[in-house]
Design a protein around this motif. Structure first.
Motif, mmCIF file in Angstrom:
data_model
loop_
_atom_site.group_PDB
_atom_site.id
_atom_site.type_symbol
_atom_site.label_atom_id
_atom_site.label_comp_id
_atom_site.label_asym_id
_atom_site.label_seq_id
_atom_site.Cartn_x
_atom_site.Cartn_y
_atom_site.Cartn_z
ATOM 1 N N HIS A 1 -14.279 -1.197 3.827
ATOM 2 C CA HIS A 1 -14.452 -0.875 2.399
ATOM 3 C C HIS A 1 -13.149 -0.395 1.762
ATOM 4 O O HIS A 1 -13.025 -0.379 0.536
ATOM 5 C CB HIS A 1 -15.542 0.178 2.231
ATOM 6 N N CYS A 2 -12.181 0.005 2.590
ATOM 7 C CA CYS A 2 -10.888 0.433 2.056
ATOM 8 C C CYS A 2 -10.103 -0.741 1.470
ATOM 9 O O CYS A 2 -9.232 -0.549 0.617
ATOM 10 C CB CYS A 2 -10.044 1.085 3.147
ATOM 11 N N ALA A 3 -10.361 -1.941 1.984
ATOM 12 C CA ALA A 3 -9.589 -3.114 1.587
ATOM 13 C C ALA A 3 -10.104 -3.661 0.266
ATOM 14 O O ALA A 3 -11.280 -4.014 0.147
ATOM 15 C CB ALA A 3 -9.667 -4.185 2.672
ATOM 16 N N ALA A 4 -9.222 -3.745 -0.718
ATOM 17 C CA ALA A 4 -9.642 -4.223 -2.039
ATOM 18 C C ALA A 4 -8.473 -4.878 -2.767
ATOM 19 O O ALA A 4 -7.318 -4.486 -2.593
ATOM 20 C CB ALA A 4 -10.182 -3.064 -2.876
ATOM 21 N N HIS A 5 -8.792 -5.881 -3.580
ATOM 22 C CA HIS A 5 -7.783 -6.531 -4.411
ATOM 23 C C HIS A 5 -7.344 -5.593 -5.528
ATOM 24 O O HIS A 5 -8.169 -4.911 -6.144
ATOM 25 C CB HIS A 5 -8.352 -7.808 -5.031
ATOM 26 N N THR A 6 -6.047 -5.567 -5.800
ATOM 27 C CA THR A 6 -5.527 -4.806 -6.935
ATOM 28 C C THR A 6 -5.573 -5.632 -8.204
ATOM 29 O O THR A 6 -5.729 -5.096 -9.304
ATOM 30 C CB THR A 6 -4.070 -4.366 -6.659
ATOM 31 N N THR A 7 -5.434 -6.945 -8.061
ATOM 32 C CA THR A 7 -5.530 -7.862 -9.194
ATOM 33 C C THR A 7 -6.601 -8.894 -8.898
ATOM 34 O O THR A 7 -7.123 -8.967 -7.777
ATOM 35 C CB THR A 7 -4.182 -8.572 -9.439
ATOM 36 N N SER A 8 -6.939 -9.706 -9.853
ATOM 37 C CA SER A 8 -7.983 -10.716 -9.670
ATOM 38 C C SER A 8 -7.566 -11.743 -8.625
ATOM 39 O O SER A 8 -6.385 -12.105 -8.534
ATOM 40 C CB SER A 8 -8.261 -11.423 -10.998
ATOM 41 N N PRO A 9 -8.526 -12.207 -7.810
ATOM 42 C CA PRO A 9 -8.197 -13.214 -6.785
ATOM 43 C C PRO A 9 -7.756 -14.531 -7.421
ATOM 44 O O PRO A 9 -8.017 -14.794 -8.592
ATOM 45 C CB PRO A 9 -9.518 -13.381 -6.023
ATOM 46 N N VAL A 10 -7.080 -15.342 -6.614
ATOM 47 C CA VAL A 10 -6.663 -16.658 -7.081
ATOM 48 C C VAL A 10 -7.882 -17.580 -7.135
ATOM 49 O O VAL A 10 -8.901 -17.311 -6.493
ATOM 50 C CB VAL A 10 -5.587 -17.261 -6.156
ATOM 51 N N PRO A 11 -7.808 -18.695 -7.876
ATOM 52 C CA PRO A 11 -8.941 -19.630 -7.959
ATOM 53 C C PRO A 11 -9.274 -20.251 -6.607
ATOM 54 O O PRO A 11 -8.426 -20.335 -5.705
ATOM 55 C CB PRO A 11 -8.444 -20.700 -8.945
ATOM 56 N N LEU A 12 -10.499 -20.733 -6.457
ATOM 57 C CA LEU A 12 -10.952 -21.306 -5.192
ATOM 58 C C LEU A 12 -10.107 -22.489 -4.714
ATOM 59 O O LEU A 12 -9.853 -22.612 -3.510
ATOM 60 C CB LEU A 12 -12.422 -21.725 -5.314
ATOM 61 N N PRO A 13 -9.639 -23.377 -5.608
ATOM 62 C CA PRO A 13 -8.773 -24.466 -5.106
ATOM 63 C C PRO A 13 -7.508 -23.947 -4.436
ATOM 64 O O PRO A 13 -7.028 -24.533 -3.460
ATOM 65 C CB PRO A 13 -8.453 -25.265 -6.377
ATOM 66 N N VAL A 14 -6.951 -22.845 -4.930
ATOM 67 C CA VAL A 14 -5.763 -22.259 -4.311
ATOM 68 C C VAL A 14 -6.122 -21.681 -2.945
ATOM 69 O O VAL A 14 -5.367 -21.823 -1.975
ATOM 70 C CB VAL A 14 -5.149 -21.176 -5.214
ATOM 71 N N VAL A 15 -7.286 -21.033 -2.863
ATOM 72 C CA VAL A 15 -7.754 -20.501 -1.587
ATOM 73 C C VAL A 15 -7.878 -21.623 -0.560
ATOM 74 O O VAL A 15 -7.446 -21.485 0.596
ATOM 75 C CB VAL A 15 -9.105 -19.782 -1.760
ATOM 76 N N ALA A 16 -8.454 -22.745 -0.989
ATOM 77 C CA ALA A 16 -8.639 -23.881 -0.075
ATOM 78 C C ALA A 16 -7.291 -24.426 0.396
ATOM 79 O O ALA A 16 -7.114 -24.728 1.586
ATOM 80 C CB ALA A 16 -9.446 -24.978 -0.765
ATOM 81 N N ARG A 17 -6.334 -24.555 -0.520
ATOM 82 C CA ARG A 17 -5.015 -25.074 -0.144
ATOM 83 C C ARG A 17 -4.311 -24.129 0.832
ATOM 84 O O ARG A 17 -3.707 -24.563 1.810
ATOM 85 C CB ARG A 17 -4.157 -25.282 -1.390
#
Length: 292
Positions: free
Chosen positions: A14-30
């Motif tokens: 639970h300590c682990a968290a994004h500071t900014t919004s995640p990247v889009p799903l296509p970027v995650v896939a790449r």
């Protein structure tokens, strides 16, 4: 399986968290596909992966595939972490590189800066992907369920250092979500004293778009898969390695307690202070400070 050398985890997933919004799903896939390919190429190198040049190249390729930047700051930002010897023809011991521990990414980042012999708990060798890389990179694994093996492990580390090999360790014996927590175990510092090897403190921390972040933290009951998902989705993630001036060990009259305390103070943000003999108070995580 927990053993007598283990430090109970205080931080949790639970300590682990994004500071900014995640990247889009296509970027995650790449990124995921690129990371898988980079791991496959590294594993294909087999025993040749332990070659320092190849190891650094593959480590940097892994960070690039994940979209993770690397920033090296401080005393050795433009040079090696290993402390140079006094001159040609003289045997120079290696350097004990000590780092705080936040994530499995710490290992990749260190190898991308300067490959060294890694000391890691046995469980790391069983991690998906990273475990295979660690084994091929020549990592020395320790079994914390058998503390009677401690003297042998310290002797092996001392021999490596005396032979001129640099060794990297994470003396906190567990991971924390930020770079200012935990305490340093002391056994590996005995190896440095026995070999007359200098100690190089390094602080690892993470930022997203310049802001501190815990997204890379790999703590408690977290899984590698869950941590990897956070990392590949992180926007503007950079791992920073701050290299501090080396701590000398020869002719100082130090014991491992004083040397560990000095390194801990530097790495965890207390500032550089020359190590001095004397009684040093314990802090969280050091209840079994003799152990690795």
């Amino acid at each position: 399986m927990n053993g007598p050398w283990d430090v109970p985890a205080v931080c949790t997933p639970h300590c682990a968290a994004h500071t900014t919004s995640p990247v889009p799903l296509p970027v995650v896939a790449r990124r995921t596909a690129a990371f898988t390919g980079a791991v496959a190429r590294a594993l294909a190198a087999g025993p040749h992966l332990a070659d320092p040049v190849r190891l650094r190249t593959h480590a940097r390729a892994l960070l690039t595939a994940l979209g993770v930047g690397l920033e090296v700051r401080g005393a050795a930002a433009g040079g090696p972490l290993t402390v140079a010897g006094p001159g040609a023809g003289e045997r120079t011991p290696g350097t004990l590189i000590v780092l705080n521990h936040i994530s499995w990414l710490d290992i990749v980042a260190l190898l991308a800066v300067e490959p060294a012999v890694l000391l890691a708990k046995r469980e790391v060798g069983r991690w998906p992907l990273v475990g295979g890389l660690a084994r091929r990179a020549g990592t020395h694994f320790i079994d914390r369920t058998h503390p009677r093996r401690l003297p042998r492990t310290v002797a092996e580390l001392s021999a490596l250092l005396a032979a001129g090999r640099s060794v990297a360790v994470f003396p906190q014996a567990t991971t924390w979500c930020t770079a200012d927590q935990g305490g340093f175990r002391r056994a590996t510092f005995q190896a440095a004293l026995d070999a007359g090897a200098p100690v190089r403190p390094v602080t690892v921390d993470y930022v997203q778009q310049g802001c501190p972040t815990t997204v890379a933290a790999f703590c408690g009951a977290d899984t590698f898969a869950a941590s990897l998902r956070r990392v590949v989705a992180a926007r503007g993630l950079t791992v920073r390695a701050t290299v501090h001036p080396a701590l000398p060990t020869v002719g100082r009259g130090l014991d491992r307690r004083a040397l560990a305390a000095a390194a801990e103070r530097v790495v965890l943000g207390g500032g550089w202070v020359a190590p001095r003999p004397g009684r040093v108070p314990d802090r969280a995580g050091q209840a079994l400070g003799t152990y690795l």
